[in-house]
Design a protein around this motif. Structure first.
Motif, PDB file in Angstrom:
ATOM      1  N   VAL A 194       8.122   7.332  -0.251  1.00 10.80           N
ATOM      2  CA  VAL A 194       6.789   6.710  -0.094  1.00 10.80           C
ATOM      3  C   VAL A 194       5.682   7.477   0.287  1.00 10.80           C
ATOM      4  O   VAL A 194       5.792   8.623   1.066  1.00 10.80           O
ATOM      5  N   ALA A 195       4.716   7.603  -0.579  1.00 15.68           N
ATOM      6  CA  ALA A 195       3.419   8.425  -0.329  1.00 15.68           C
ATOM      7  C   ALA A 195       2.804   8.032   0.663  1.00 15.68           C
ATOM      8  O   ALA A 195       1.827   7.083   0.535  1.00 15.68           O
ATOM      9  N   GLN A 196       2.996   8.309   1.971  1.00 12.26           N
ATOM     10  CA  GLN A 196       2.233   7.984   3.077  1.00 12.26           C
ATOM     11  C   GLN A 196       0.847   7.935   3.101  1.00 12.26           C
ATOM     12  O   GLN A 196       0.054   7.002   3.807  1.00 12.26           O
ATOM     13  N   MET A 246      11.090   8.212   8.633  1.00 13.91           N
ATOM     14  CA  MET A 246      10.430   8.595   7.497  1.00 13.91           C
ATOM     15  C   MET A 246       9.845  10.158   8.035  1.00 13.91           C
ATOM     16  O   MET A 246       9.156  10.172   8.672  1.00 13.91           O
ATOM     17  N   LYS A 247      10.084  10.954   6.899  1.00 14.58           N
ATOM     18  CA  LYS A 247       9.590  12.199   7.170  1.00 14.58           C
ATOM     19  C   LYS A 247       8.141  12.396   7.066  1.00 14.58           C
ATOM     20  O   LYS A 247       7.583  11.850   6.293  1.00 14.58           O
ATOM     21  N   ASP A 248       7.471  13.323   7.830  1.00 16.40           N
ATOM     22  CA  ASP A 248       6.115  13.355   7.941  1.00 16.40           C
ATOM     23  C   ASP A 248       5.582  14.244   6.839  1.00 16.40           C
ATOM     24  O   ASP A 248       6.333  15.394   6.401  1.00 16.40           O
ATOM     25  N   GLN A 249       4.717  13.541   5.876  1.00 16.55           N
ATOM     26  CA  GLN A 249       4.135  14.378   4.868  1.00 16.55           C
ATOM     27  C   GLN A 249       2.982  14.861   4.998  1.00 16.55           C
ATOM     28  O   GLN A 249       2.267  15.495   4.308  1.00 16.55           O
ATOM     29  N   SER A 250       2.431  15.136   6.186  1.00 16.42           N
ATOM     30  CA  SER A 250       1.243  15.598   6.382  1.00 16.42           C
ATOM     31  C   SER A 250       1.161  17.248   6.335  1.00 16.42           C
ATOM     32  O   SER A 250       2.315  18.034   6.365  1.00 16.42           O
ATOM     33  N   VAL A 251       0.118  17.693   5.726  1.00 17.64           N
ATOM     34  CA  VAL A 251       0.055  19.024   5.607  1.00 17.64           C
ATOM     35  C   VAL A 251      -1.198  19.570   6.876  1.00 17.64           C
ATOM     36  O   VAL A 251      -2.442  18.854   6.781  1.00 17.64           O
ATOM     37  N   PHE A 260      -7.236  -1.052  11.943  1.00 12.78           N
ATOM     38  CA  PHE A 260      -5.997  -1.459  11.129  1.00 12.78           C
ATOM     39  C   PHE A 260      -6.546  -2.174   9.487  1.00 12.78           C
ATOM     40  O   PHE A 260      -7.534  -2.843   9.441  1.00 12.78           O
ATOM     41  N   ALA A 261      -5.784  -1.581   8.385  1.00 15.15           N
ATOM     42  CA  ALA A 261      -6.051  -1.998   7.235  1.00 15.15           C
ATOM     43  C   ALA A 261      -4.761  -2.339   6.393  1.00 15.15           C
ATOM     44  O   ALA A 261      -3.829  -1.490   6.702  1.00 15.15           O
ATOM     45  N   ALA A 262      -4.348  -3.300   5.628  1.00 15.10           N
ATOM     46  CA  ALA A 262      -3.283  -3.491   5.009  1.00 15.10           C
ATOM     47  C   ALA A 262      -3.124  -2.498   3.899  1.00 15.10           C
ATOM     48  O   ALA A 262      -3.889  -2.143   3.272  1.00 15.10           O
ATOM     49  N   TYR A 263      -1.868  -2.048   3.752  1.00 16.06           N
ATOM     50  CA  TYR A 263      -1.525  -0.871   3.107  1.00 16.06           C
ATOM     51  C   TYR A 263      -1.101  -1.406   1.621  1.00 16.06           C
ATOM     52  O   TYR A 263      -1.151  -0.891   0.655  1.00 16.06           O
ATOM     53  N   GLY A 264      -0.696  -2.879   1.618  1.00 19.54           N
ATOM     54  CA  GLY A 264      -0.487  -3.538   0.404  1.00 19.54           C
ATOM     55  C   GLY A 264       1.262  -3.666   0.123  1.00 19.54           C
ATOM     56  O   GLY A 264       1.399  -2.763   0.872  1.00 19.54           O
ATOM     57  N   SER A 265       1.509  -4.508  -0.900  1.00 17.47           N
ATOM     58  CA  SER A 265       2.899  -4.683  -0.807  1.00 17.47           C
ATOM     59  C   SER A 265       3.760  -3.664  -1.462  1.00 17.47           C
ATOM     60  O   SER A 265       4.992  -3.326  -1.236  1.00 17.47           O
ATOM     61  N   ASN A 266       3.033  -2.874  -2.582  1.00 18.10           N
ATOM     62  CA  ASN A 266       3.752  -1.662  -2.834  1.00 18.10           C
ATOM     63  C   ASN A 266       4.238  -0.508  -1.864  1.00 18.10           C
ATOM     64  O   ASN A 266       5.375   0.144  -2.140  1.00 18.10           O
ATOM     65  N   TYR A 267       3.383  -0.665  -0.846  1.00 16.86           N
ATOM     66  CA  TYR A 267       3.494   0.747   0.175  1.00 16.86           C
ATOM     67  C   TYR A 267       4.716   0.136   0.816  1.00 16.86           C
ATOM     68  O   TYR A 267       5.892   0.999   1.077  1.00 16.86           O
ATOM     69  N   TRP A 268       5.065  -1.133   1.271  1.00 16.16           N
ATOM     70  CA  TRP A 268       6.328  -1.593   1.934  1.00 16.16           C
ATOM     71  C   TRP A 268       7.530  -1.663   1.077  1.00 16.16           C
ATOM     72  O   TRP A 268       8.575  -1.869   1.530  1.00 16.16           O
ATOM     73  N   ARG A 269       7.466  -1.711  -0.201  1.00  9.27           N
ATOM     74  CA  ARG A 269       8.763  -1.678  -1.031  1.00  9.27           C
ATOM     75  C   ARG A 269       9.534  -0.294  -0.932  1.00  9.27           C
ATOM     76  O   ARG A 269      10.701  -0.590  -1.120  1.00  9.27           O
ATOM     77  N   GLY A 270       8.987   0.743  -0.649  1.00  9.55           N
ATOM     78  CA  GLY A 270       9.624   2.200  -0.504  1.00  9.55           C
ATOM     79  C   GLY A 270      10.603   1.837   0.490  1.00  9.55           C
ATOM     80  O   GLY A 270      11.911   2.514   0.483  1.00  9.55           O
TER      81      GLY A 270
END
Length: 166
Positions: A91-93, A1-6, A156-166
């Motif tokens: 995915v909006a990381q 996954m490409k790093d989206q950090s600025v 650690f915190a769960a990102y949610g199922s929407n995150y992992w669909r991407g």
């Protein structure tokens, strides 16, 4: 996954204990250098124990109690703006949305809230020890510890199922 950090780098915003003057160190991980982040927030950003995750957020020298929190800050935007910034199946990381109109994009590494450095323990054999939370009235976001966290432990915190669909 490409790093989206600025990556933004700036002078630490803390005052040095010895002189009372602004610290001369630079930081690209939060608003303070690692020393003052540890001193003031009892947090450290360092290599994550999650493979391929990059950096992670750790408790410092003192443990945290269940219920304590860390701020999750970022650029306020709507879900439509998030979708425009991260088109298609991207995915909006570092984005956390609580509704179609309220999202925070924490892609800048120099955000004052340290919650952007929290990873999800999914698939690692480790357990999430915090949760993402949004308070609609004040439009604030945070990471709340769901159990006591010992010193020098990754958060650690769960990102949610929407995150992992991407």
């Amino acid at each position: 996954m490409k790093d989206q950090s600025v990556y933004g780098s700036h002078q630490c915003t803390a005052k040095a204990d010895s002189t009372g003057l602004r610290c001369k160190c630079r930081s690209a991980k939060g608003r303070k250098c690692w020393h003052h982040t540890l001193r003031d927030l009892n947090l450290r950003v360092k290599k994550s124990g999650v493979p391929a995750a990059g950096m992670g957020l750790y408790s410092g020298k003192r443990p945290f109690k269940k219920g304590q929190r860390v701020n999750y800050t970022g650029e306020a935007m709507s879900r439509a703006k998030v979708d425009a910034r991260y088109p298609g199946s991207t995915v909006a990381q570092y984005t956390y949305c609580r509704s179609k109109t309220q999202c925070k994009d924490a892609r800048r590494t120099d955000e004052k809230g340290m919650g952007r450095w929290v990873n999800d323990a999914r698939g690692t054999g480790k357990h999430n020890n915090a949760r993402l939370s949004a308070h609609s009235a004040s439009n604030t976001y945070s990471v709340i510890f769901t159990r006591n966290i010992p010193a020098d432990t990754e958060i650690f915190a769960a990102y949610g199922s929407n995150y992992w669909r991407g």
